[in-house]
Design a protein around this motif. Sequence first.
Motif, PDB file in Angstrom:
ATOM      1  N   ILE C 221      -9.016 -18.374 -24.472  1.00 58.41           N
ATOM      2  CA  ILE C 221      -8.004 -18.146 -25.500  1.00 58.41           C
ATOM      3  C   ILE C 221      -6.640 -18.473 -24.908  1.00 58.41           C
ATOM      4  CG2 ILE C 221      -6.997 -16.452 -27.093  1.00 58.41           C
ATOM      5  CD1 ILE C 221      -9.897 -16.610 -27.645  1.00 58.41           C
ATOM      6  N   VAL C 222      -5.987 -19.469 -25.456  1.00 56.75           N
ATOM      7  CA  VAL C 222      -4.630 -19.820 -25.028  1.00 56.75           C
ATOM      8  C   VAL C 222      -3.666 -19.281 -26.085  1.00 56.75           C
ATOM      9  CG1 VAL C 222      -3.039 -21.718 -24.558  1.00 56.75           C
ATOM     10  CG2 VAL C 222      -5.435 -21.878 -23.833  1.00 56.75           C
ATOM     11  N   GLY C 223      -2.635 -18.582 -25.616  1.00 56.68           N
ATOM     12  CA  GLY C 223      -1.686 -17.960 -26.535  1.00 56.68           C
ATOM     13  C   GLY C 223      -0.757 -18.965 -27.204  1.00 56.68           C
ATOM     14  N   LYS C 224       0.345 -18.468 -27.711  1.00 61.51           N
ATOM     15  CA  LYS C 224       1.286 -19.297 -28.464  1.00 61.51           C
ATOM     16  C   LYS C 224       2.344 -19.890 -27.523  1.00 61.51           C
ATOM     17  CE  LYS C 224       0.621 -16.317 -32.465  1.00 61.51           C
ATOM     18  NZ  LYS C 224      -0.735 -16.910 -32.702  1.00 61.51           N
ATOM     19  N   ASN C 225       2.785 -21.088 -27.878  1.00 60.18           N
ATOM     20  CA  ASN C 225       3.904 -21.733 -27.189  1.00 60.18           C
ATOM     21  C   ASN C 225       3.710 -21.855 -25.685  1.00 60.18           C
ATOM     22  OD1 ASN C 225       5.332 -22.017 -29.636  1.00 60.18           O
ATOM     23  ND2 ASN C 225       5.943 -19.872 -29.512  1.00 60.18           N
ATOM     24  N   CYS C 226       2.486 -22.069 -25.273  1.00 61.25           N
ATOM     25  CA  CYS C 226       2.220 -22.362 -23.869  1.00 61.25           C
ATOM     26  C   CYS C 226       2.449 -23.850 -23.600  1.00 61.25           C
ATOM     27  CB  CYS C 226       0.776 -22.014 -23.516  1.00 61.25           C
ATOM     28  SG  CYS C 226       0.446 -20.231 -23.530  1.00 61.25           S
ATOM     29  N   ASP C 242       0.927 -15.607 -24.388  1.00 54.67           N
ATOM     30  CA  ASP C 242       1.946 -16.519 -24.912  1.00 54.67           C
ATOM     31  C   ASP C 242       2.905 -17.002 -23.816  1.00 54.67           C
ATOM     32  OD1 ASP C 242       0.786 -15.783 -27.288  1.00 54.67           O
ATOM     33  OD2 ASP C 242       2.468 -14.544 -27.973  1.00 54.67           O
ATOM     34  N   ASP C 243       3.488 -18.164 -24.073  1.00 56.69           N
ATOM     35  CA  ASP C 243       4.611 -18.683 -23.273  1.00 56.69           C
ATOM     36  C   ASP C 243       4.266 -18.928 -21.808  1.00 56.69           C
ATOM     37  OD1 ASP C 243       6.296 -18.420 -25.545  1.00 56.69           O
ATOM     38  OD2 ASP C 243       6.623 -16.310 -25.072  1.00 56.69           O
ATOM     39  N   VAL C 244       3.008 -19.089 -21.505  1.00 56.08           N
ATOM     40  CA  VAL C 244       2.610 -19.369 -20.125  1.00 56.08           C
ATOM     41  C   VAL C 244       2.811 -20.857 -19.836  1.00 56.08           C
ATOM     42  CG1 VAL C 244       0.603 -19.544 -18.587  1.00 56.08           C
ATOM     43  CG2 VAL C 244       1.021 -17.436 -19.879  1.00 56.08           C
ATOM     44  N   ILE C 245       3.305 -21.168 -18.647  1.00 61.91           N
ATOM     45  CA  ILE C 245       3.473 -22.557 -18.218  1.00 61.91           C
ATOM     46  C   ILE C 245       2.574 -22.823 -17.013  1.00 61.91           C
ATOM     47  CG2 ILE C 245       5.095 -24.270 -17.316  1.00 61.91           C
ATOM     48  CD1 ILE C 245       7.321 -22.841 -18.808  1.00 61.91           C
ATOM     49  N   LEU C 246       1.700 -23.796 -17.142  1.00 58.30           N
ATOM     50  CA  LEU C 246       0.870 -24.235 -16.013  1.00 58.30           C
ATOM     51  C   LEU C 246       1.289 -25.653 -15.665  1.00 58.30           C
ATOM     52  CD1 LEU C 246      -2.700 -23.048 -17.209  1.00 58.30           C
ATOM     53  CD2 LEU C 246      -0.969 -21.761 -15.938  1.00 58.30           C
ATOM     54  N   TRP C 247       1.746 -25.877 -14.433  1.00 55.46           N
ATOM     55  CA  TRP C 247       2.136 -27.221 -14.046  1.00 55.46           C
ATOM     56  C   TRP C 247       0.919 -28.064 -13.648  1.00 55.46           C
ATOM     57  CZ3 TRP C 247       6.046 -28.926 -16.265  1.00 55.46           C
ATOM     58  CH2 TRP C 247       7.163 -28.127 -16.513  1.00 55.46           C
ATOM     59  N   GLY C 248       1.163 -29.301 -13.323  1.00 57.54           N
ATOM     60  CA  GLY C 248       0.090 -30.289 -13.160  1.00 57.54           C
ATOM     61  C   GLY C 248      -0.994 -29.897 -12.177  1.00 57.54           C
ATOM     62  N   GLN C 249      -2.237 -30.145 -12.557  1.00 57.07           N
ATOM     63  CA  GLN C 249      -3.407 -29.999 -11.678  1.00 57.07           C
ATOM     64  C   GLN C 249      -3.687 -28.550 -11.291  1.00 57.07           C
ATOM     65  OE1 GLN C 249      -2.550 -32.830  -8.502  1.00 57.07           O
ATOM     66  NE2 GLN C 249      -3.573 -34.460  -9.632  1.00 57.07           N
ATOM     67  N   VAL C 250      -3.071 -27.605 -11.964  1.00 56.91           N
ATOM     68  CA  VAL C 250      -3.437 -26.203 -11.721  1.00 56.91           C
ATOM     69  C   VAL C 250      -4.886 -25.979 -12.150  1.00 56.91           C
ATOM     70  CG1 VAL C 250      -3.089 -23.856 -12.642  1.00 56.91           C
ATOM     71  CG2 VAL C 250      -1.136 -25.178 -11.796  1.00 56.91           C
ATOM     72  N   GLY C 251      -5.612 -25.183 -11.360  1.00 57.95           N
ATOM     73  CA  GLY C 251      -6.968 -24.788 -11.726  1.00 57.95           C
ATOM     74  C   GLY C 251      -7.031 -23.291 -11.963  1.00 57.95           C
ATOM     75  N   VAL C 252      -7.728 -22.872 -12.992  1.00 56.99           N
ATOM     76  CA  VAL C 252      -7.840 -21.449 -13.327  1.00 56.99           C
ATOM     77  C   VAL C 252      -9.312 -21.076 -13.405  1.00 56.99           C
ATOM     78  CG1 VAL C 252      -7.256 -19.648 -15.001  1.00 56.99           C
ATOM     79  CG2 VAL C 252      -5.694 -21.578 -14.659  1.00 56.99           C
ATOM     80  N   GLN C 253      -9.723 -20.074 -12.606  1.00 58.88           N
ATOM     81  CA  GLN C 253     -11.126 -19.641 -12.623  1.00 58.88           C
ATOM     82  C   GLN C 253     -11.457 -18.844 -13.873  1.00 58.88           C
ATOM     83  OE1 GLN C 253     -12.454 -17.785  -9.020  1.00 58.88           O
ATOM     84  NE2 GLN C 253     -11.604 -19.377  -7.721  1.00 58.88           N
ATOM     85  N   LYS C 254     -12.751 -18.650 -14.084  1.00 54.45           N
ATOM     86  CA  LYS C 254     -13.220 -18.016 -15.315  1.00 54.45           C
ATOM     87  C   LYS C 254     -12.965 -16.519 -15.348  1.00 54.45           C
ATOM     88  CE  LYS C 254     -17.901 -17.308 -13.629  1.00 54.45           C
ATOM     89  NZ  LYS C 254     -19.324 -17.430 -13.867  1.00 54.45           N
ATOM     90  N   ASP C 255     -13.007 -15.973 -16.556  1.00 52.05           N
ATOM     91  CA  ASP C 255     -13.040 -14.517 -16.760  1.00 52.05           C
ATOM     92  C   ASP C 255     -11.792 -13.803 -16.266  1.00 52.05           C
ATOM     93  OD1 ASP C 255     -15.636 -14.383 -17.855  1.00 52.05           O
ATOM     94  OD2 ASP C 255     -16.546 -14.410 -15.871  1.00 52.05           O
TER      95      ASP C 255
END
Lengths: 310, 310, 310
Positions: C221-226, C242-255
């Motif tokens: 689930i990705v919030g708003k205005n990310c 909401d409003d989260v910024i992930l810059w290039g090539q960031v990896g996010v694990q599950k759960d």
Amino acid sequence: MQLSPPQTLEVIAGMIKADFIGDPTSIVSGISEIHRVQKGDLTFVDHPKYYRKALESAASTIIINQKMVSHNGKALIFSDDPFRDFVTLVKHFRPFRQSQAMISPSASIGEGTVIQPGSFVGNHVSIGKNCLIHANVSIYDHSVIGDHVIIHSGAIIGADAFYFKRRPGHLDKLESCGGVVIEDHVEIGANTTIDKGVSGNTVIGAGSKLDNLIQIGHDTIVGKNCLFAAQVGVAGCVNIEDDVILWGQVGVQKDLCIGKGAVVLGQSGVSKSLRGNMTYFGSPVQPAREKMKELAFLKNLPKIIKRLSS
Amino acid sequence: MQLSPPQTLEVIAGMIKADFIGDPTSIVSGISEIHRVQKGDLTFVDHPKYYRKALESAASTIIINQKMVSHNGKALIFSDDPFRDFVTLVKHFRPFRQSQAMISPSASIGEGTVIQPGSFVGNHVSIGKNCLIHANVSIYDHSVIGDHVIIHSGAIIGADAFYFKRRPGHLDKLESCGGVVIEDHVEIGANTTIDKGVSGNTVIGAGSKLDNLIQIGHDTIVGKNCLFAAQVGVAGCVNIEDDVILWGQVGVQKDLCIGKGAVVLGQSGVSKSLRGNMTYFGSPVQPAREKMKELAFLKNLPKIIKRLSS
Amino acid sequence: MQLSPPQTLEVIAGMIKADFIGDPTSIVSGISEIHRVQKGDLTFVDHPKYYRKALESAASTIIINQKMVSHNGKALIFSDDPFRDFVTLVKHFRPFRQSQAMISPSASIGEGTVIQPGSFVGNHVSIGKNCLIHANVSIYDHSVIGDHVIIHSGAIIGADAFYFKRRPGHLDKLESCGGVVIEDHVEIGANTTIDKGVSGNTVIGAGSKLDNLIQIGHDTIVGKNCLFAAQVGVAGCVNIEDDVILWGQVGVQKDLCIGKGAVVLGQSGVSKSLRGNMTYFGSPVQPAREKMKELAFLKNLPKIIKRLSS
């Protein structure tokens, strides 16, 4: 983006219903975001931090959110929201045109060029001679592709710049009116994406070879005979000189320069400009020799600490 | 690549207008880059560093840029530019054929296989039974796909090997004449790219599951029942044994081996061969336990140093 | 996935030929994997470790591989292989339907929406008003797209969840019956892939902007205005506010969860939940300030050690 025909200051200001100072009959010959501005262009600035940069740029006309007297003979258009008004102009002069056909009748395709099934070629795209466009490629409007270019399946040429302004409660898109130029003898890998410039061109220099799943951001200039391995990501407004080698999964941040002949090893993160003719490694990147020394030092460190502690 | 029909040494040498030593009627049954050579094959070598490797390989015929007497009974073809002449032969025996249709009439599609709209199936592709090829997939000529295979949208099977030779002022492409073999019960994720072999096959072993946006380089062999998470990148000529798990964004360098049952944690960079049945982490990769110990040690280090300094 | 019409316990158990306890006429109104279960749903559990979680979940009916008395008034269906039987039910209620057309006649397309050539729109897809779907996009069955959405070429919406169970000698696929929901004013970059939920929905919140070549896993689930930059990879079952910024090539694990307004710098690896309104960096990730301090400390370390050693 050049305007053809050019417009007068008065007409432009009228389109966005804004006051201005300057000769109403002076000519606006192009529209450009501040990174790529040249004489005759209109640009915009909406933050005091960048006023000086805009006022001292080559732009002839500036949309600005601060009343002031003229400066360097530039025409000034006063707006409470220069970003919004710039976007209005871009949309007017470079409106989106729906395509009915996989290959637009307005596209120009050179002799000897083969376009495999399922590929989309947008309006006013120009493709040179003896190119091979594999299946299911997408080439957005106004892209320019040279001779002897190979584009593999699933590559996307000319998608919009990723450029947004944060507003209270939403993000506003800067509509892009630039393009992509792919020079002669370039090869573009499968599912690689090359975004169009915001107002100028994203350029892949002659003879450069890009592997699969690479991202090239808006307005980035790649030199000649560069080699980028798979999954490299290059942000916007990067200047990469000739003969640069980027190994797999390297990431390059925006607004920097990589010198001629530099080599960046796999998974490195380039966060500052790099001098040419050297090899780099690490995230953040360092000269590879230095990084290797650091890694060896870290490996030895527990022993060193033990010795010091005893 | 096997030649059918096989050719004589004399005919092959004639095609590239080169002198040779050896029985003019001896048979060239295949063309292979040095990584994958077998008896009957023609290969090439253009650097003294690799002469011995070529001369002691299984190849029966070698294009070489050094006059010498015969060796091990091999036929030798003398060329000032073996790379160029090898490419000439590849282009002759495996010329590019334009496709007119989304699904080539020369493709063989098994019973029960569904191909969704927008997918491209090239010439002489073979797809087995009960496969599901989702929309907008691209499968290059000569790819071989087994039974019960699922390929998600945007996947590209069989794009060219990324293999170039640096020449003064440009990069020369090694034309690839290999293929891709996808065995039974494999699943390939959306927008994943699997390049063809240079002269042999890139192989995805039975039952392996690849997530989205993965890159598999030329001539890489993936074993059975492997699991690769999204955005993994594997270079060329890698040998990955059965039951290997690569988590997201792992990068694997060329010419190495990952042993059966190895697990590589996310974002790791595999720069050397790994023994099986162990878990690895880091860039460059280490056994995960070792890496975790190192990270914990580094976390404590400022305190340790402070203590030592006082 | 909701069942329409709902089924009785007796009918469901009959489909998989299984014994059960509970009122045979009780209603099964939906089918859900344990992550997303609600009242009326059937779910499954096949490992003692998760029995309690299933029995205390909101599910009304549970397929379980352990005979036991009823619990919390839930209906229990006894199976030697709940995974297999769950998949059987999913396949029955959400069978794959081949598409004959690029745009399914069962799709619903809002007013003012433009779909460029080569794009595939699956069965029962719903697209809102004033959207722009660029060329060669693929949208799988049952995806739901809001108003004013832009999807760039090559993006894949709704490919299957990457979810397998290791069996002796092979991997078994959990068929997914969830979907993708893309809310209003979202922009999806070229060749970005967003997988469907296993039984619920993967959601991209209103106003969020995703760059090219991004992977979003099932049920995330990705919030708003990310804002997510190119080549970001987010695993399954992640909750991004909401409003989260992930810059290039960031990896996010599950759960895991990323709090509102968090910023994660390029190439970072997010291996644990992150509090909002902070900036993070590194793989594994740390608060950026802490990481920068660590990097500076490491740079100085050789000198410090030298001083201590003398």
